[in-house]
Design an enzyme around this catalytic site. Structure first.
Site, PDB file in Angstrom:
ATOM      1  N   SER A  45       0.824  -1.219   0.000  1.00  0.00           N
ATOM      2  CA  SER A  45       0.000   0.000   0.000  1.00  0.00           C
ATOM      3  C   SER A  45       0.855   1.264   0.000  1.00  0.00           C
ATOM      4  CB  SER A  45      -0.969   0.012   1.188  1.00  0.00           C
ATOM      5  OG  SER A  45      -0.286   0.204   2.407  1.00  0.00           O
ATOM      6  N   HIS A  46       2.151   1.147   0.324  1.00  0.00           N
ATOM      7  CA  HIS A  46       3.026   2.326   0.264  1.00  0.00           C
ATOM      8  C   HIS A  46       4.294   2.031  -0.521  1.00  0.00           C
ATOM      9  CE1 HIS A  46       0.049   3.581   3.076  1.00  0.00           C
ATOM     10  NE2 HIS A  46       0.422   4.829   2.824  1.00  0.00           N
ATOM     11  N   GLU A 186      -4.967   0.621   0.917  1.00  0.00           N
ATOM     12  CA  GLU A 186      -5.504  -0.739   0.837  1.00  0.00           C
ATOM     13  C   GLU A 186      -6.826  -0.732   0.063  1.00  0.00           C
ATOM     14  OE1 GLU A 186      -4.269  -3.585   1.777  1.00  0.00           O
ATOM     15  OE2 GLU A 186      -2.494  -2.828   2.805  1.00  0.00           O
ATOM     16  N   ARG A 303       2.906 -13.554  16.916  1.00  0.00           N
ATOM     17  CA  ARG A 303       4.008 -12.932  16.198  1.00  0.00           C
ATOM     18  C   ARG A 303       4.131 -11.464  16.573  1.00  0.00           C
ATOM     19  NH1 ARG A 303       3.347  -9.290  11.742  1.00  0.00           N
ATOM     20  NH2 ARG A 303       1.553  -9.669  10.399  1.00  0.00           N
TER      21      ARG A 303
HETATM   22  P1  NDP Z   1      -1.422  -3.048   8.743  1.00  0.00           P
HETATM   23  O1  NDP Z   1      -2.743  -3.260   9.354  1.00  0.00           O
HETATM   24  O2  NDP Z   1      -1.080  -3.780   7.497  1.00  0.00           O
HETATM   25  O3  NDP Z   1      -0.277  -3.362   9.801  1.00  0.00           O
HETATM   26  C1  NDP Z   1      -0.220  -2.667  11.008  1.00  0.00           C
HETATM   27  C2  NDP Z   1       0.888  -3.167  11.890  1.00  0.00           C
HETATM   28  O4  NDP Z   1       0.430  -4.339  12.562  1.00  0.00           O
HETATM   29  C3  NDP Z   1       2.169  -3.568  11.177  1.00  0.00           C
HETATM   30  O5  NDP Z   1       3.262  -3.197  11.966  1.00  0.00           O
HETATM   31  C4  NDP Z   1       2.025  -5.086  11.050  1.00  0.00           C
HETATM   32  O6  NDP Z   1       3.264  -5.779  10.958  1.00  0.00           O
HETATM   33  C5  NDP Z   1       1.323  -5.421  12.338  1.00  0.00           C
HETATM   34  N1  NDP Z   1       0.546  -6.649  12.286  1.00  0.00           N
HETATM   35  C6  NDP Z   1      -0.339  -7.022  11.325  1.00  0.00           C
HETATM   36  N2  NDP Z   1      -0.857  -8.224  11.636  1.00  0.00           N
HETATM   37  C7  NDP Z   1      -0.306  -8.627  12.806  1.00  0.00           C
HETATM   38  C8  NDP Z   1      -0.427  -9.774  13.649  1.00  0.00           C
HETATM   39  N3  NDP Z   1      -1.233 -10.764  13.336  1.00  0.00           N
HETATM   40  N4  NDP Z   1       0.306  -9.816  14.776  1.00  0.00           N
HETATM   41  C9  NDP Z   1       1.134  -8.817  15.108  1.00  0.00           C
HETATM   42  N5  NDP Z   1       1.321  -7.694  14.352  1.00  0.00           N
HETATM   43  C10 NDP Z   1       0.595  -7.617  13.223  1.00  0.00           C
HETATM   44  O7  NDP Z   1      -1.175  -1.474   8.513  1.00  0.00           O
HETATM   45  P2  NDP Z   1      -2.160  -0.376   7.902  1.00  0.00           P
HETATM   46  O8  NDP Z   1      -2.826  -0.925   6.709  1.00  0.00           O
HETATM   47  O9  NDP Z   1      -2.990   0.220   8.972  1.00  0.00           O
HETATM   48  O10 NDP Z   1      -1.095   0.729   7.451  1.00  0.00           O
HETATM   49  C11 NDP Z   1      -0.208   0.446   6.382  1.00  0.00           C
HETATM   50  C12 NDP Z   1       0.767   1.556   6.218  1.00  0.00           C
HETATM   51  O11 NDP Z   1       0.130   2.713   5.781  1.00  0.00           O
HETATM   52  C13 NDP Z   1       1.551   1.963   7.456  1.00  0.00           C
HETATM   53  O12 NDP Z   1       2.904   1.728   7.163  1.00  0.00           O
HETATM   54  C14 NDP Z   1       1.273   3.436   7.631  1.00  0.00           C
HETATM   55  O13 NDP Z   1       2.367   4.224   8.044  1.00  0.00           O
HETATM   56  C15 NDP Z   1       0.867   3.818   6.234  1.00  0.00           C
HETATM   57  N6  NDP Z   1       0.029   5.009   6.213  1.00  0.00           N
HETATM   58  C16 NDP Z   1       0.603   6.192   5.882  1.00  0.00           C
HETATM   59  C17 NDP Z   1      -0.159   7.339   5.868  1.00  0.00           C
HETATM   60  C18 NDP Z   1       0.424   8.664   5.556  1.00  0.00           C
HETATM   61  O14 NDP Z   1      -0.292   9.640   5.588  1.00  0.00           O
HETATM   62  N7  NDP Z   1       1.687   8.785   5.270  1.00  0.00           N
HETATM   63  C19 NDP Z   1      -1.590   7.307   6.173  1.00  0.00           C
HETATM   64  C20 NDP Z   1      -2.058   6.006   6.560  1.00  0.00           C
HETATM   65  C21 NDP Z   1      -1.271   4.905   6.559  1.00  0.00           C
HETATM   66  P3  NDP Z   1       3.713  -6.439   9.526  1.00  0.00           P
HETATM   67  O15 NDP Z   1       4.052  -5.273   8.635  1.00  0.00           O
HETATM   68  O16 NDP Z   1       4.867  -7.302   9.862  1.00  0.00           O
HETATM   69  O17 NDP Z   1       2.523  -7.228   9.018  1.00  0.00           O
HETATM   70  O1  PYC Z   2      -2.872   4.985   2.830  1.00  0.00           O
HETATM   71  O2  PYC Z   2      -4.227   6.254   3.989  1.00  0.00           O
HETATM   72  C1  PYC Z   2      -3.218   6.089   3.287  1.00  0.00           C
HETATM   73  C2  PYC Z   2      -2.370   7.271   2.967  1.00  0.00           C
HETATM   74  C3  PYC Z   2      -2.740   8.570   2.934  1.00  0.00           C
HETATM   75  C4  PYC Z   2      -1.600   9.296   2.596  1.00  0.00           C
HETATM   76  C5  PYC Z   2      -0.584   8.424   2.432  1.00  0.00           C
HETATM   77  N1  PYC Z   2      -1.067   7.181   2.689  1.00  0.00           N
END
Ligand code: NDP
Ligand code: PYC
Length: 344
Positions: A45-46, A186, A303
């Site tokens: 997703s990023h 996502e 995990r």
């Molecule tokens: P996820 O729900 O995919 O993952 C969230 C965290 O939970 C990760 O560290 C992941 O580790 C961990 N995790 C997932 N499943 C498990 C499990 N079963 N047990 C333990 N830990 C677990 O993340 P999101 O979809 O919410 O976010 C994805 C990305 O989007 C992030 O990196 C975030 O910074 C980015 N984002 C950026 C934005 C921006 O404005 N710049 C805005 C919104 C989001 P693992 O990776 O190992 O699965």
């Molecule tokens: O995935 O929500 C997101 C997001 C917003 C800006 C960068 N990532």
């Protein structure tokens, strides 16, 4: 058809494309680095899919790809870096050594990134600081796509929150998530794949639940954990928006005027802490205590966050990164057509 590509080959190609679209070499290296590192770690997703948004915002004139960040080090706990409308990643790269030194000296320091274009996953920054022995929190607003719990009109961003903790003999403990149920990226990936999103991620414009990705993108996303996620997201608006005097998520969307293809411009906050300084009077070893907790996870089959990511990294470094035919075709199109691609 899927193709394998070596991590460093992909990195140099992405950096070259960013430079072609007007990013200065230091900015292209910083942004290209986090895009490829996300793809390498299977954070789709990023990853590469965000390159288009970065190129479009470079083309839009609403950012400066050639900005050189200015670090205002001061002498207290707050280090500021002015991104000058450039990418957040370049600003972080410019200020991170000052932040680390200040944190070691004071025990705690904060980095304020001012007026940056921010598209990336936050784990990159906290993992980097944890590799240097520091605990860290990172947060930023985003675009206002998320309704507060009980409402249906977007007020807050998907506001990511990341935390890193150093581990003496293994990869750091890192979590990083959107405070919406899922990152907007996502939902966009589901839209592109033509697959429904899980229930509970979003509502339509009238507040009715939806599993259709486009209806969700047009409606409102929901915070994770009901009132708890709603409050954490609000805290991020207040700390990384209002408190810094930078754009909040609604203003970021109004400013860019296009949450679909252009990545947002606002501020960001990173708080770094030196566990050794905090624990000094206790006589206890904070990292050893941390290990007792973290080691116990595996013992019961749980995990750690980032464990999947670190495993994906090891595979990518060994075998290369798998890109779909359309991902590779898009990269080749960027290379072939350059900025003219978005002229029409
Ligand atoms: P996820 O729900 O995919 O993952 C969230 C965290 O939970 C990760 O560290 C992941 O580790 C961990 N995790 C997932 N499943 C498990 C499990 N079963 N047990 C333990 N830990 C677990 O993340 P999101 O979809 O919410 O976010 C994805 C990305 O989007 C992030 O990196 C975030 O910074 C980015 N984002 C950026 C934005 C921006 O404005 N710049 C805005 C919104 C989001 P693992 O990776 O190992 O699965
Ligand atoms: O995935 O929500 C997101 C997001 C917003 C800006 C960068 N990532």
């Amino acid at each position: 058809m899927d193709q394998m590509i070596d991590v460093e080959t992909l990195r140099s190609r992405v950096i070259a494309v960013l430079e072609q679209f007007g990013a200065a070499p230091h900015a292209a290296k910083a942004v290209g680095g986090v895009i490829v590192d996300a793809e390498r770690d299977a954070c789709k997703s990023h990853g590469l899919y965000r390159l288009e948004g970065c190129l479009r915002v470079l083309q839009s004139g609403k950012m400066r790809g050639d900005a050189t960040p200015t670090v205002h080090a001061g002498c207290g706990a707050i280090v500021e870096v002015e991104a000058h409308h450039g990418f957040s990643n370049a600003a972080f790269a410019a200020a991170r050594d000052t932040l680390v030194a200040r944190t070691r000296a004071l025990g705690l320091a904060a980095l304020v990134i001012r007026d940056c274009v921010h598209f990336s996953a936050l784990w990159h920054e906290v993992e980097d600081l944890a590799q240097d022995g520091l605990a860290a929190l990172s947060m930023c607003p985003s675009y206002a796509f998320v309704a507060p719990v009980g409402g249906h009109t977007p007020l807050m961003g998907t506001n990511p929150l990341a935390f890193g903790w150093p581990r003496p003999d293994s990869d750091p403990y890192v979590f990083d998530f959107a405070t919406s149920v899922a990152a907007r990226g996502e939902i966009e990936l589901h839209r592109r794949a033509g697959t429904p999103i899980p229930e509970g991620w979003a509502v339509d414009r009238d507040g009715a639940p939806t599993t259709d990705p486009q209806t969700a993108l047009d409606g409102a996303m929901l915070p994770f954990g009901a009132h708890k996620g709603s409050a954490i997201s609000t805290m991020i608006e207040l700390l990384a928006g209002a408190m810094l005097g930078e754009r909040m998520s609604r203003e970021a969307l109004e400013f860019m005027g296009d949450g679909g293809t252009l990545v947002p411009r606002h501020g960001a906050l990173i708080i770094a802490m030196d566990p050794a300084v905090f624990a000094a009077r206790s006589g206890r070893d904070p990292l050893a205590q941390g290990e007792v907790l973290l080691d116990a996870f595996g013992a019961q089959g749980a995990r750690l966050p980032s464990q999947r990511r670190f495993q994906a990294r090891a595979v990518s470094l060994r075998d290369g990164i798998r890109l779909s035919g359309s991902e590779m075709a898009q990269l080749e199109q960027f290379e072939r057509e350059g900025p003219a691609m978005f002229d029409a």
